[in-house]
Structures are given as C-alpha cells and as structure tokens.
Write an enzyme that holds these catalytic residues in place. Structure first.
Site, PDB file in Angstrom:
ATOM      1  N   LYS A 125       0.848  -1.208   0.000  1.00  0.00           N
ATOM      2  CA  LYS A 125       0.000   0.000   0.000  1.00  0.00           C
ATOM      3  C   LYS A 125       0.879   1.252   0.000  1.00  0.00           C
ATOM      4  CE  LYS A 125      -0.337  -0.281   5.059  1.00  0.00           C
ATOM      5  NZ  LYS A 125      -1.180  -0.727   6.197  1.00  0.00           N
ATOM      6  N   TYR A 150      17.059  30.672   7.420  1.00  0.00           N
ATOM      7  CA  TYR A 150      15.904  31.394   7.977  1.00  0.00           C
ATOM      8  C   TYR A 150      16.054  31.595   9.473  1.00  0.00           C
ATOM      9  CZ  TYR A 150      13.093  30.955   3.729  1.00  0.00           C
ATOM     10  OH  TYR A 150      12.607  31.070   2.460  1.00  0.00           O
TER      11      TYR A 150
END
Ligand SMILES: *Cc1c(COP(=O)(O)O)cnc(C)c1O
Length: 339
Positions: free
Chosen positions: A31, A236
């Site tokens: 899956k 940042y």
C-alpha cells in the site's frame, strides 16, 4: 545520487520474514506505493521471489498493480468495497455489513475476504455483526478472514493475547484461511501466524524488524559550498551563527521532499560523506538544507541522509515519528533508482 532502493534487500527481508512464519503463506503489503518505494517495482520483484498475495489500501492502488502481476497473484484491498470502487480482478476485504451487502449485490460471483475487528476498533465487523451474517458469508466461500493487531510492536502488551483470543473465537471452525499478523505479529511467534502473514514495514527495512537489511540510500546533491566567517549566520531566522571560520554546503532537498523541519529541531541531524558525519545547521527550508562541512577535506557531490548508518527509524526518532512516516513521506522529486 537521489533515492536508491535495493530491491534485493526487500526480497531478502521478505524471505527472512516468510521463514519466521513457516507454514503460513507470506504476503506482501504494498500500500501507499510500497511505503513510498515504488509498488510498480517492488510487487513484481516479490512476485518473482515467490510472493503470490499482495495487499493495498485502496482499489485504485490495486488497479495500478493488476496489469503488472500475473493472474495467479491475488491483490487484496484493505478498505474493502467502497462505493464506486472498481474491483475487477481485485479481492476486497469486506469490513462491515453495509460493504458485505453492497459487494454481494454488485459482484455476486466476485472473490472477497472478510475483515473482523478483534479489538482495534478501526476497520472490520464487530463480533455481533459477524455472527449475524457469518453463515451467509461462509456459504459464499471467502478467500480469507483477517484481522489486525493494534499493539504487536509491544510484545508484552496485553492487547496481543486479547486480540488473538477474540480472533480465534470469531474464526475457529470456519475452515477459511485466516490472517492476523503484520510485521510485528510475525515476530510474536507461531500462535499469531495462522495461514497467511502480511508484512509491510519489515520488507522495507523498518522497526520492529530489527534484523532487516537496509533498503534505502538517499543522497542529496550539493548545490554550492561557501565560506562563512565568525559572526555570520545561516538560513531562515539566523538560527545558526558561525563561531569559527566555517565551510557550509547547501544541498537540494527540504521539507517539501518529506524531510520535516522537526528533524533539525534539536540540532542533532547529521548527513554523511562516506563514513564521516557532518552536522545540519540552521533551519530546513522547503527545498534546501545547510550543512557544516568544515571538517571535510573534500566535499563530495552529494551527502547522504539515509544509509546503513542512519536508517528511517533514526530519522524518525529525531522528529518524533515512526519509520513508516519517514518512508511514506519521501518526496516525489528525488531521482529514484532501483537496484
Ligand atoms: C499496513 C498494514 C499491514 C502491514 O503492517 P506493517 O506493520 O507495515 O507490517 C498489515 N495489515 C494491515 C491491515 C495493515 O493496515
């Protein structure tokens, strides 16, 4: 460079897990695109190694795999028969009375399995619901009756024996092949194996299968390197500031590629240049990560974030998640190579 997926390691892990559940059929759970590693490559490789039973979450995932696997491969759909699903050539694991009656009305001759709730309360017939339709369901010869363990990665958790007893109570004497265990349940021992086991994460090198062979290497290309003077900051928020003359490498991956900002939250994330670890500095950006490579005599063209030294569970521990989530988050932008 990029994401390298070792199919032979996946096959080896499948064989090792299959050997631990001797006497049971070993399926393969593929899956979510085989936990992010490429179901279209993984499923045929496992078929070639002898796997004949595959599990996906959704019918749409099964549809992609069906033409890639020979007819004797069975593809089970864990979400069962949802409204509008195209289940041609697939085997839905019906998990409620509503699904059962929908399926029997729409595909009266279609192969199906039954999913029972043995305690997890996620999917599956409750004992009372099962009792009400059991005779009718068994008359239609289900391919499989299954349930799922909630706490199999904790061998001493009392839920394991409780779920085992509940599953037995609901299925003893049905004469239908039974399945209870995923990777964790296989490791709980033979009482949990029944007729078919459903390993997923163990195939892909993750906990709780500690003996797994590592499957993924992820190397992030270095875009540029620069010298940074003491007092200069990186990234940042200026969250890292050099205290000595430093060399900084910027690599091409970030949180948009599944490398969560939280991986760097405690300043303990490292990348690797062969056998040397180099610390990630500053914040993880959407597409970029900065690394202090001052300690390297030479900066290689790419730095590894996943390898035999730092696996998916190591990364998971840094960001407070599990290896499953690291794997299934691996970004679509990596160049993928299957060995
Ligand atoms: C995902 C899943 C599996 C595989 O579980 P792993 O822990 O990855 O081995 C098996 N059965 C069901 C019902 C699942 O949802």
């Amino acid at each position: 460079m990029g994401l390298v997926i070792d199919l032979s390691a996946i096959v080896a892990n499948w064989k090792t897990l299959a050997a631990k559940a001797e006497g049971a059929r070993a399926a393969a759970v593929v899956k979510a695109d085989a936990y992010g590693l490429g179901a279209e490559r993984v499923a045929p490789a496992l078929y070639a190694a002898g796997a004949r039973d595959f599990f996906v979450a959704l019918a749409s995932e099964g549809r992609v795999l069906r033409p890639l696997l020979p007819e004797d491969a069975r593809i089970f759909v864990l979400s069962g028969h949802m409204e509008g699903a195209d289940l041609n050539g697939l085997i839905p694991l019906l998990n409620s009375p509503e699904q059962f009656f929908r399926d029997r009305a729409l595909r009266p001759k279609g192969a199906f399995g039954i999913q029972l709730d043995s305690g997890m309360n996620r999917l599956g017939f409750e004992p009372g619901e099962w009792a009400a339709i059991r005779a009718e369901a068994l008359a239609a010869s289900p391919a499989l009756i299954m349930s799922h363990l909630a706490c199999a990665d904790e061998p001493d958790h009392p839920a394991n024996t409780q779920q085992l007893a509940a599953f037995r109570a609901m299925t003893d004497g049905t004469g239908v092949p039974r399945s209870l265990s995923a990777t964790g349940g296989i490791l709980l021992g033979p009482d949990y194996h029944f007729d078919l086991v459903r390993p997923g994460i163990g195939l892909y090198g993750g906990e709780p299968f500690g003996e797994a062979r590592p499957v993924v290497t992820l190397a992030l290309p270095v875009i540029q390197t620069r010298e940074v003077q003491p007092g200069e900051s990186v990234g940042y928020g200026y969250s890292w500031t050099a205290t000595r003359p430093s060399r900084v490498a910027t690599v091409a991956a970030g949180y948009a590629d599944g490398l969560a900002r939280a991986l760097a939250r405690e300043g303990r994330l490292q990348l690797w240049a062969a056998d040397r670890a180099v610390p990630v500095i500053g914040r993880i950006s959407m597409d970029l990560i900065t690394v202090d490579v001052t300690g390297l005599a030479e900066v290689p063209p790419a730095l590894e974030i996943l390898n035999a030294r730092q696996g998916v569970d190591d990364l998971a521990a840094l960001s407070g998640t599990i290896g499953y989530e690291i794997l299934t988050s691996l970004g679509r932008r990596y160049e993928r190579t299957w060995l």
